[in-house]
Design a protein around this motif. Sequence first.
Motif, PDB file in Angstrom:
ATOM      1  N   GLU A 255       8.490  20.175 -19.184  1.00 41.17           N
ATOM      2  CA  GLU A 255       7.427  19.759 -20.117  1.00 41.17           C
ATOM      3  C   GLU A 255       7.888  19.821 -21.564  1.00 41.17           C
ATOM      4  OE1 GLU A 255       3.667  20.994 -17.231  1.00 41.17           O
ATOM      5  OE2 GLU A 255       4.236  22.314 -18.893  1.00 41.17           O
ATOM      6  N   LEU A 256       8.722  20.797 -21.889  1.00 43.50           N
ATOM      7  CA  LEU A 256       9.285  20.838 -23.237  1.00 43.50           C
ATOM      8  C   LEU A 256      10.074  19.561 -23.514  1.00 43.50           C
ATOM      9  CD1 LEU A 256      10.486  21.981 -25.878  1.00 43.50           C
ATOM     10  CD2 LEU A 256      12.180  23.184 -24.465  1.00 43.50           C
TER      11      LEU A 256
ATOM     12  N   GLU B  43       0.496  12.108 -29.493  1.00 45.93           N
ATOM     13  CA  GLU B  43      -0.562  12.689 -28.661  1.00 45.93           C
ATOM     14  C   GLU B  43       0.014  13.155 -27.319  1.00 45.93           C
ATOM     15  OE1 GLU B  43      -4.886  11.416 -26.723  1.00 45.93           O
ATOM     16  OE2 GLU B  43      -4.015  10.217 -28.339  1.00 45.93           O
ATOM     17  N   GLN B  44       0.857  12.317 -26.743  1.00 47.88           N
ATOM     18  CA  GLN B  44       1.511  12.660 -25.473  1.00 47.88           C
ATOM     19  C   GLN B  44       2.429  13.869 -25.650  1.00 47.88           C
ATOM     20  OE1 GLN B  44       3.122   9.231 -23.410  1.00 47.88           O
ATOM     21  NE2 GLN B  44       4.706  10.484 -22.444  1.00 47.88           N
ATOM     22  N   SER B  45       3.131  13.905 -26.787  1.00 48.43           N
ATOM     23  CA  SER B  45       4.021  15.022 -27.090  1.00 48.43           C
ATOM     24  C   SER B  45       3.230  16.319 -27.225  1.00 48.43           C
ATOM     25  CB  SER B  45       4.790  14.741 -28.383  1.00 48.43           C
ATOM     26  OG  SER B  45       5.604  15.838 -28.732  1.00 48.43           O
TER      27      SER B  45
ATOM     28  N   LEU C  45       3.853  19.640 -24.923  1.00 46.24           N
ATOM     29  CA  LEU C  45       4.295  20.866 -25.582  1.00 46.24           C
ATOM     30  C   LEU C  45       3.274  21.992 -25.434  1.00 46.24           C
ATOM     31  CD1 LEU C  45       5.848  19.355 -28.838  1.00 46.24           C
ATOM     32  CD2 LEU C  45       7.087  20.451 -26.972  1.00 46.24           C
ATOM     33  N   THR C  46       1.988  21.645 -25.466  1.00 48.44           N
ATOM     34  CA  THR C  46       0.939  22.661 -25.288  1.00 48.44           C
ATOM     35  C   THR C  46       1.011  23.268 -23.896  1.00 48.44           C
ATOM     36  OG1 THR C  46      -0.509  21.518 -26.857  1.00 48.44           O
ATOM     37  CG2 THR C  46      -1.552  23.064 -25.325  1.00 48.44           C
ATOM     38  N   SER C  47       1.214  22.408 -22.899  1.00 50.54           N
ATOM     39  CA  SER C  47       1.340  22.891 -21.518  1.00 50.54           C
ATOM     40  C   SER C  47       2.579  23.765 -21.370  1.00 50.54           C
ATOM     41  CB  SER C  47       1.410  21.706 -20.549  1.00 50.54           C
ATOM     42  OG  SER C  47       1.505  22.152 -19.220  1.00 50.54           O
ATOM     43  N   ALA C  48       3.676  23.356 -21.997  1.00 51.19           N
ATOM     44  CA  ALA C  48       4.912  24.140 -21.942  1.00 51.19           C
ATOM     45  C   ALA C  48       4.714  25.503 -22.607  1.00 51.19           C
ATOM     46  CB  ALA C  48       6.049  23.382 -22.640  1.00 51.19           C
TER      47      ALA C  48
ATOM     48  N   LEU D 127       7.061  20.349 -36.173  1.00 52.49           N
ATOM     49  CA  LEU D 127       7.342  18.948 -36.516  1.00 52.49           C
ATOM     50  C   LEU D 127       6.146  18.065 -36.216  1.00 52.49           C
ATOM     51  CD1 LEU D 127      10.991  18.602 -35.101  1.00 52.49           C
ATOM     52  CD2 LEU D 127      10.320  18.493 -37.507  1.00 52.49           C
ATOM     53  N   LEU D 128       5.496  18.342 -35.097  1.00 53.32           N
ATOM     54  CA  LEU D 128       4.332  17.552 -34.690  1.00 53.32           C
ATOM     55  C   LEU D 128       3.183  17.731 -35.677  1.00 53.32           C
ATOM     56  CD1 LEU D 128       3.811  15.692 -32.288  1.00 53.32           C
ATOM     57  CD2 LEU D 128       2.834  17.630 -31.072  1.00 53.32           C
TER      58      LEU D 128
END
Length: 563
Positions: A262-263, A276-278, A282-285, A548-549
């Motif tokens: 997921e990362l 948004e997909q990123s 990243l949140t799940s990771a 960065l996001l």
Amino acid sequence: MEPEPSSKKSEATKVKIAGAWSGVLEVELAIWTLPMLREEVAKRSNSPPECINLICGGKILRGGESLIELGLKNNAKILASRVSADHGKSLKDEFLAEEERSRRLSRIRAAAVALAKRHAESSLPVEDFNIELEDQSGQKVQLGSETDQQGVMMGLMLHANAKQLIKKHKYKDALDVLAMGEEAFSLCDPKVIEMTDNIPILQIDTVWCYFMLRDISWLSMAGVRLAKAREGLERSHGKDSTRVRLLQAGRHPELAIYLRLELLEGVVAYHSGLFEQSQKALTSAQVKYLQLQIPDEALSLLMSMGYNEMAAKRALRMTNQDVERAVDFLVEEKERKARRNQEDLERRKEIMEQKRYGMTTMKRAVNLQRLNELVSIGFDKPLAAEALRRNENDTQKALDDLTNPEAKSIIQLYVDSKKRKRQKQPADADIEDLISMGFERARVMAALRASDTKEEALSILIGDQIPNPTDTVNDSVASTIPLNDNMDSTIPPMDNQVTGSSSGIKNTEERDEEMEDEIAQELSGDPLSDYDIEVTKEGEAITEYMALLASSTATVKDFSKTA
């Protein structure tokens, strides 16, 4: 410098040189190498070869391939630039390092091919370890055809080697070895390995190397690999990891694998502008990263029970920080290792037994399962083994020989003769005693074989009446070869694993022993090693890309307000 003559005639081609020396050279593109061209230009410009850079099409030419493999054509224009001696030396060192790297990669591939070929075709081991495929519960498995078996073995061994390179931060080398492993897996029937998670994990490891090299040129390929990895993991682990939960008695060994996946999905989405997909990936990771953090109290409690820090952390990661289940896990691990050690001892005995029976014409070992079947119906074991050996392990043909009085008599005579020769093998103590007196080992062995006692052998040695050692019969392998320590080694797929263990068999054929031994020792013997990942770097990367996001999202919002 003149190129070496070739039996294959090549057409001369002109290349135009400018810079340190200007002129036209006639070369044979298929024969001339870059070092040959550099030396020729250096000679004409009165410079050392290491001080000459050759540039074509805006790129510095590197490597030792032929000029045609470097892409040079007729009337190619090459710029020869002269560099300082120090810079030239560094270029030379870089070239030599690249050559050494290339040689090592070739050795790794050749060793993996040789090991997989020997062990997939049931040949007697010529090395000090035995490699077999197992499922995750430790059961031996035979996957598809011999080609499938060989491809899986080779792929898993190369993957294990690449993992060691990743641990050493040699990501470029690891990528090359992972590519070899991927190629090996491609030799297998997809149906044979589709339920294993080895290939998906290899895909994730490949993209991890891209990331650690910070090479965004692989971005599109990374996305494809990660999609294949997710699809493969779902197929082997089941929807929402239901299958792996069942196999692992409700534990969570796969969390670190999905964290890394997921990362990397988040990183690829970020660089593709899919913020948004990123964010979602990243949140799940990040959630999984927090799940894998080890509480100090739990770690301290397990260590107070006598477990070392590494084992305790591993157990807690595998059990979602549940101390009671972590203890159960550690107990099971200890029992598993003890069970494997016992199995390895039994397998060593089997290998030594097989070695006594010799090899078939096709260099295969006598099949012990078929041998035991013949023994169970009343046939003498050495006799049945020889019948199988002579008939390439064909049970029916062996049975025909054993029930044919004439054929059986011939086999019996051979078995008896072999037994007498084995009984005549010199005792180790006698050998060492005579060698300690100053006699050469070969002469001592020949004298002992030609006599009934050590005293008779000594008389022969003193009288120099030594038969030619090459005239003595050499059994396949002496049964007194000492067994080495176990190198039991397993690579963990969900269903299939490679296992290697010491069998104490001496080398009888030319091979790259150093590289083969290195590859064998990299097989860890641990069915969960693929899942046992220290996630420190993953945590740092999540923090970096979250920042960065956030920055990118803020910039987009500010731009919208301005607009």
